[in-house]
Design an enzyme around this catalytic site. Sequence first.
Site, PDB file in Angstrom:
ATOM      1  CG  LEU A 177      -2.043  -1.016   1.279  1.00 23.38           C
ATOM      2  CD1 LEU A 177      -2.827  -0.878   2.585  1.00 23.38           C
ATOM      3  CD2 LEU A 177      -2.976  -0.877   0.088  1.00 23.38           C
ATOM      4  CG  ASP A 178       0.959   3.701  -3.409  1.00 23.14           C
ATOM      5  OD1 ASP A 178       1.802   2.821  -3.607  1.00 23.14           O
ATOM      6  OD2 ASP A 178       0.156   4.100  -4.276  1.00 23.14           O
ATOM      7  CG  LEU A 179       3.817   8.037   2.500  1.00 20.19           C
ATOM      8  CD1 LEU A 179       4.534   7.396   3.691  1.00 20.19           C
ATOM      9  CD2 LEU A 179       4.627   9.214   1.967  1.00 20.19           C
ATOM     10  CB  THR A 184      -2.863   3.738  -0.108  1.00 24.29           C
ATOM     11  OG1 THR A 184      -2.717   4.464  -1.330  1.00 24.29           O
ATOM     12  CG2 THR A 184      -4.082   2.836  -0.206  1.00 24.29           C
TER      13      THR A 184
END
Length: 254
Positions: A114-116, A118
């Site tokens: 999961l992105d920073l 998200t």
Amino acid sequence: MADIPKPQGERIAKLLARAGVASRREVERMIADGRVAIDGKVLDTPATIIPDLRGVTVDGKPVGKAERTRLFAFHKPTGLITAERDPKGRATIYTALRNALPKGAGRVMPIGRLDLNTEGLLLLTNDGELKRAMELPASGIPRTYRARTFGEITQGQLEDLIDGLTIDGVRYGRIDANMERRTGRNQWIELTITEGKNREVRRVLEHLGLQVSRLIRIGYGPFALGELPRGAVVEIQKHEIERFRSSLKRTRNA
């Protein structure tokens, strides 16, 4: 002509992945780098067949026997990197997991990323084989997100995503998207994807002219975020893991 007996055991890369050392692909890289040995002899191929991990070392340290597969659901907050360490010194998921994981959980690896910025459901496991199976696009495991967006969009445009689209030469497959609710030019959209390409949901929504202000993963396969508090971890029951693994095998054999 006599049959040649098959070697007993399994590939060392598979056993090390199952033991939670790393994913099978990462283990293969470790072997290529000369980091894995058996009884002091450095391996040069991941195709080595062994009955168990007795005598196997990684970076000179003995590898323990494989533990039972464990799977955890973590509600990842925003602001955390999905990695063990970050060159820029930013906080990682392991910063939060130190206190969130139950005692004795051992080393766990994230399934996907999961992105920073998200948040939401991030699955963690000690089994590299399960990790690999759940990350493969060919497995077709659905991932569901809720996105808060700003801009003009219609349900018809969202329904067109079912056929996929190409952005800057990158093909994104089937996306099931529905408008949840709208207030003026702000709306919540629910999207389900099966490929999980890098930043897929954000790129698709931005391509449609929307600004994404919040992105939450609420489901990964049969596992849901539910009411799990932000920053908390819950262990998924053994029978749920086995039922999911059985469904994966049926999908591959279909």
